[in-house]
Structure formats: C-alpha cells, structure tokens
Design a protein around this motif. Structure first.
Motif, short mmCIF file in Angstrom:
data_model
loop_
_atom_site.label_atom_id
_atom_site.label_comp_id
_atom_site.label_asym_id
_atom_site.label_seq_id
_atom_site.Cartn_x
_atom_site.Cartn_y
_atom_site.Cartn_z
N ASP A 83 0.84 -1.19 0.00
CA ASP A 83 0.00 0.00 0.00
C ASP A 83 0.88 1.25 0.00
O ASP A 83 1.31 1.73 1.05
N SER A 84 1.17 1.79 -1.17
CA SER A 84 2.10 2.93 -1.27
C SER A 84 1.58 4.17 -0.55
O SER A 84 2.35 4.89 0.08
N ILE A 85 0.29 4.44 -0.61
CA ILE A 85 -0.28 5.60 0.07
C ILE A 85 -0.21 5.40 1.59
O ILE A 85 0.18 6.29 2.33
N GLY A 86 -0.58 4.20 2.05
CA GLY A 86 -0.51 3.91 3.48
C GLY A 86 0.90 4.00 4.01
O GLY A 86 1.15 4.51 5.10
N ARG A 87 1.86 3.50 3.22
CA ARG A 87 3.27 3.57 3.62
C ARG A 87 3.70 5.02 3.76
O ARG A 87 4.33 5.40 4.75
N SER A 88 3.34 5.84 2.79
CA SER A 88 3.70 7.26 2.83
C SER A 88 3.07 7.95 4.04
O SER A 88 3.72 8.73 4.74
N ASN A 89 1.81 7.65 4.30
CA ASN A 89 1.12 8.23 5.46
C ASN A 89 1.74 7.80 6.78
O ASN A 89 1.64 8.52 7.77
N ALA A 90 2.37 6.64 6.79
CA ALA A 90 3.02 6.13 8.01
C ALA A 90 4.44 6.67 8.18
O ALA A 90 5.12 6.32 9.13
N GLY A 91 4.87 7.52 7.24
CA GLY A 91 6.21 8.09 7.35
C GLY A 91 7.28 7.22 6.73
O GLY A 91 8.47 7.42 6.96
N LEU A 92 6.86 6.24 5.92
CA LEU A 92 7.80 5.36 5.23
C LEU A 92 7.87 5.77 3.75
O LEU A 92 6.96 6.42 3.25
#
Length: 118
Positions: A83-92
């Motif tokens: 999940d690229s969006i979820g990863r980005s939202n998690a600071g990854l």
C-alpha cells in the motif's frame, strides 16, 4: 474572622508541573521502529515485504531495535507492504526496501519521513 483554606502554590509544585509537561512532550516525539511482519505481528525477514507477498505488513511502534524474525510485536500500527499511500502516510517511503528496525521520529503530530535501508 474566617481563615482561608487555600494553599499557596510553592516552587516545588510549579517545578513538578513543569517536569510533568516536559515528560508528556517527550513521549510525543519517541523514536519509532518499523519491522516487516505477518498478519499476526510476528517479525519475518524484511525481504518478504519487498516482494509483495500477500499477508505481510510494516508494523511501526516503539518496539526498540534488534527484533529478530520470530519476535511477536504488540501495539503500534500496521500498513500493508504493498500500500504505497498507506506507507507514505506512516512516514515510510511509498516504494522500495525498508530494513527491519528502521528508526524514525513518531508520535502525536509527527510528519517526519522514515529512513530506509538499501
């Protein structure tokens, strides 16, 4: 004549209040670690999150460094490794490798990006 029952605030009380506030702010900026794990929170080799295998997640929380495969994580948050969006939202990073134990700032109001291994 009636006496006042109020207690004046002394220096020790004010110092204690300042210390409690400082401790609360420090908890908001704790270091967070990220690990690749299965759906049960059991750490697996980080390469499993790289290959898009279903059922693998990045777990982020105050776990400490050096958690080896087989260690069961509790608490924190998780996001699907694909999940690229979820990863980005998690600071990854939204794509690419994230090494087990990667540390980044986290907590309330954190907007910092995590670092990733190569």
């Amino acid at each position: 004549m009636r006496r006042s029952t109020s207690v004046p605030l002394g220096r020790s009380y004010l110092a204690l209040a300042a210390l409690a506030t400082t401790g609360g702010l420090a908890a908001c900026s704790r270091q967070q670690q990220t690990y690749c794990a299965d759906q049960n929170g059991v750490v697996v080799p980080d390469a499993r999150c790289d290959d898009g295998s279903p059922g693998h997640y990045y777990y982020t929380g105050s776990y400490g460094r050096g958690r080896s495969p087989g260690y069961r994580l509790s608490g924190g948050s998780r996001v699907s490794s694909t999940d690229s969006i979820g990863r980005s939202n998690a600071g990854l990073p939204s794509t690419g490798h994230v090494a087990n134990g990667t540390t980044h700032s986290g907590g309330f109001g954190s907007g910092s990006k995590g670092s990733s291994g190569s």
